[in-house]
Design a protein around this motif. Sequence first.
Motif, mmCIF file in Angstrom:
data_model
loop_
_atom_site.group_PDB
_atom_site.id
_atom_site.type_symbol
_atom_site.label_atom_id
_atom_site.label_comp_id
_atom_site.label_asym_id
_atom_site.label_seq_id
_atom_site.Cartn_x
_atom_site.Cartn_y
_atom_site.Cartn_z
ATOM 1 N N ARG A 107 0.823 -1.207 0.000
ATOM 2 C CA ARG A 107 0.000 0.000 0.000
ATOM 3 C C ARG A 107 0.857 1.257 0.000
ATOM 4 N N ALA A 108 2.086 1.134 0.503
ATOM 5 C CA ALA A 108 2.954 2.306 0.578
ATOM 6 C C ALA A 108 3.720 2.514 -0.721
ATOM 7 N N LEU A 109 3.911 1.435 -1.438
ATOM 8 C CA LEU A 109 4.780 1.466 -2.617
ATOM 9 C C LEU A 109 4.486 2.600 -3.595
ATOM 10 N N PRO A 110 3.208 2.841 -3.964
ATOM 11 C CA PRO A 110 2.949 3.903 -4.943
ATOM 12 C C PRO A 110 3.350 5.292 -4.473
ATOM 13 N N TYR A 111 3.506 5.466 -3.156
ATOM 14 C CA TYR A 111 3.786 6.801 -2.630
ATOM 15 C C TYR A 111 5.279 7.068 -2.428
ATOM 16 N N PHE A 146 13.633 1.070 9.446
ATOM 17 C CA PHE A 146 13.502 0.794 8.008
ATOM 18 C C PHE A 146 12.054 0.430 7.668
ATOM 19 N N HIS A 147 11.493 -0.493 8.425
ATOM 20 C CA HIS A 147 10.106 -0.885 8.154
ATOM 21 C C HIS A 147 9.153 0.294 8.342
ATOM 22 N N ARG A 148 9.387 1.073 9.414
ATOM 23 C CA ARG A 148 8.510 2.208 9.669
ATOM 24 C C ARG A 148 8.597 3.219 8.538
ATOM 25 N N ALA A 149 9.820 3.483 8.086
ATOM 26 C CA ALA A 149 9.999 4.455 7.004
ATOM 27 C C ALA A 149 9.287 3.989 5.741
ATOM 28 N N LEU A 150 9.293 2.683 5.515
ATOM 29 C CA LEU A 150 8.610 2.151 4.335
ATOM 30 C C LEU A 150 7.094 2.337 4.444
ATOM 31 N N TYR A 151 6.523 1.920 5.561
ATOM 32 C CA TYR A 151 5.057 1.943 5.682
ATOM 33 C C TYR A 151 4.508 3.360 5.752
ATOM 34 N N THR A 152 5.250 4.270 6.389
ATOM 35 C CA THR A 152 4.731 5.635 6.559
ATOM 36 C C THR A 152 4.857 6.460 5.283
ATOM 37 N N ALA A 153 5.420 5.871 4.243
ATOM 38 C CA ALA A 153 5.412 6.587 2.964
ATOM 39 C C ALA A 153 3.975 6.822 2.515
ATOM 40 N N ASN A 154 3.107 5.921 2.880
ATOM 41 C CA ASN A 154 1.674 6.081 2.585
ATOM 42 C C ASN A 154 1.087 7.134 3.523
ATOM 43 N N ASN A 191 18.182 -6.144 0.268
ATOM 44 C CA ASN A 191 18.501 -5.763 -1.109
ATOM 45 C C ASN A 191 17.345 -6.107 -2.035
ATOM 46 N N GLU A 192 16.765 -7.280 -1.823
ATOM 47 C CA GLU A 192 15.586 -7.662 -2.611
ATOM 48 C C GLU A 192 14.478 -6.632 -2.475
ATOM 49 N N ALA A 193 14.240 -6.205 -1.229
ATOM 50 C CA ALA A 193 13.179 -5.220 -0.986
ATOM 51 C C ALA A 193 13.486 -3.914 -1.706
ATOM 52 N N MET A 194 14.729 -3.459 -1.601
ATOM 53 C CA MET A 194 15.097 -2.214 -2.266
ATOM 54 C C MET A 194 14.917 -2.329 -3.783
ATOM 55 N N ALA A 195 15.321 -3.480 -4.321
ATOM 56 C CA ALA A 195 15.173 -3.672 -5.764
ATOM 57 C C ALA A 195 13.702 -3.651 -6.174
ATOM 58 N N ALA A 196 12.860 -4.303 -5.370
ATOM 59 C CA ALA A 196 11.431 -4.336 -5.676
ATOM 60 C C ALA A 196 10.823 -2.947 -5.618
ATOM 61 N N ILE A 197 11.290 -2.153 -4.648
ATOM 62 C CA ILE A 197 10.773 -0.791 -4.528
ATOM 63 C C ILE A 197 11.143 0.016 -5.763
ATOM 64 N N GLU A 198 12.393 -0.107 -6.176
ATOM 65 C CA GLU A 198 12.845 0.672 -7.332
ATOM 66 C C GLU A 198 12.104 0.275 -8.599
ATOM 67 N N LYS A 199 11.791 -1.024 -8.690
ATOM 68 C CA LYS A 199 11.049 -1.481 -9.865
ATOM 69 C C LYS A 199 9.542 -1.306 -9.714
ATOM 70 N N LYS A 200 9.135 -0.781 -8.547
ATOM 71 C CA LYS A 200 7.699 -0.599 -8.251
ATOM 72 C C LYS A 200 6.936 -1.913 -8.420
ATOM 73 N N ASP A 201 7.561 -2.989 -8.015
ATOM 74 C CA ASP A 201 6.960 -4.311 -8.149
ATOM 75 C C ASP A 201 6.362 -4.713 -6.793
ATOM 76 N N ALA A 202 5.051 -4.534 -6.644
ATOM 77 C CA ALA A 202 4.393 -4.749 -5.350
ATOM 78 C C ALA A 202 4.519 -6.200 -4.896
ATOM 79 N N TYR A 203 4.327 -7.105 -5.837
ATOM 80 C CA TYR A 203 4.349 -8.521 -5.463
ATOM 81 C C TYR A 203 5.726 -8.937 -4.959
ATOM 82 N N ALA A 204 6.762 -8.507 -5.689
ATOM 83 C CA ALA A 204 8.124 -8.827 -5.264
ATOM 84 C C ALA A 204 8.438 -8.201 -3.909
ATOM 85 N N LEU A 205 7.914 -7.004 -3.680
ATOM 86 C CA LEU A 205 8.145 -6.344 -2.396
ATOM 87 C C LEU A 205 7.514 -7.145 -1.266
#
Lengths: 235, 235
Positions: A107-111, A146-154, A191-205
């Motif tokens: 849910r945070a990924l698009p933001y 790290f997790h908090r920073a990710l989720y609060t992007a939304n 690293n996987e998570a960062m890569a998924a974020i950069e590719k905007k790939d929700a499923y991989a994230l």
Amino acid sequence: MDKKSPIKITLTERNDAVTITQWVYQTLRNAVMYGEILPGRALTIRELAGIMDVSPMPVREALRQLAAENALEIQGNRRVMVPKMTAMKFNELCEARIAIESHAAARALPYIDGERLEQLRSLDSLIDQAQEIGNLEQISLLNQNFHRALYTANPHQVTLPLIESLWLQLGPFMRLANNELDEHYLVDRHNEAMAAIEKKDAYALQIAISADIREGIAFAGTPEMLHALIENSGH
Amino acid sequence: MDKKSPIKITLTERNDAVTITQWVYQTLRNAVMYGEILPGRALTIRELAGIMDVSPMPVREALRQLAAENALEIQGNRRVMVPKMTAMKFNELCEARIAIESHAAARALPYIDGERLEQLRSLDSLIDQAQEIGNLEQISLLNQNFHRALYTANPHQVTLPLIESLWLQLGPFMRLANNELDEHYLVDRHNEAMAAIEKKDAYALQIAISADIREGIAFAGTPEMLHALIENSGH
DNA sequence: AATCATTGTTTGTGATCACAAAAGTTGAAA
DNA sequence: TTTCAACTTTTGTGATCACAAACAATGATT
């Protein structure tokens, strides 16, 4: 003299900007999070007030708030304690983390914008550094950030309080695994998570976050905690 | 005289077996759940204590507990109020419900025995009856009981408090749709869920629960609430 | 020796009070 | 009319006290 086992609580500096209740709340929250209070040990208002050198009133309010967040448990006897853990409950808490946090991540990924990405990268490298040194407390704290920073992007985030409640319940029994194999896996997952974020790939994230949680959680508590974890698993 | 808009709170019978704080908590919780308190309206301890004819002390504790459950919001001013809603936040709450509740349902499925199945069937038929009559409040209450009965089949359940928190936040803005088309869908979804439970099909159960939540939630609040929902969506 | 009633102590609950911060009001100056 | 300062009122916070329920310890009875 105290009849029960004494309670050791790490007292932080009291900031005059916050109320006494807030300071007591944070202090007790940290004590629970870092497993300073033995599960099942009865907590009394006056005893804690004495330890922290405040009146019973702020302690009352802090205890009630922590109980509402499932960090403490109020029994029918009106007694307050850190809830006892069982293997099954531990597993349920982990699975709940995975379900909710992977949802929050997607849910945070698009933001996530450039600034947020930079912040995440910075935290990621800090975690790498902490792992080089082997500072487990630092790793745990940075991992939470790290997790908090990710989720609060939304900006419309509503699940963080629920996630924090789960962290609080797992806190006393959760330690980052400290053998090198798991460390290696942890780095990979981030690293996987960062890569998924950069590719905007929700499923991989979601896959990466799930794996990060599943591999990052390992029981490495004190013998007392281990005993408390097991003793009531048959109930 | 009160300068602000008066607060109407439904007072239930006070049971001597429970503490005053618990009674105040339940009363305020219901008031929030059923949207009796306007979002944004400042709640003062003394005012509520006067309305409920108790001392400020139980109100203080109940307010803090409700705030910890995200039912109320404490601002920096130390002012307490029902959080204002936005369309985006409403959507996030619904999606969070779906993610967590479908997870809780799948986790409960293996534990559902004959007795629990009977209980669920009984609640299902009661809901059908309530829908015949068109008693919306009764439908809403029974629907909650149905979901609760499903999730609590898991004896190691840890997500119910989180789910109840989401229900509380959605409560003031959530009403069961009352047109016949949606009623029809609702019945179907419940039947789908029952069928999935009997077949022990976790995936089908998640689909049914998700659909039930998605279709069962519809905004049908008062004009004031609609206004409160929209007014701050740009912030 | 074991069980239960009794007594004394501890503890949570609820009420009241003092105080400082916040909010609301008033009035003067521009 | 608008703006801002001074004053008044309201409100949350924290401390203290009274009381009843829960707990622990004691002693009597079987």
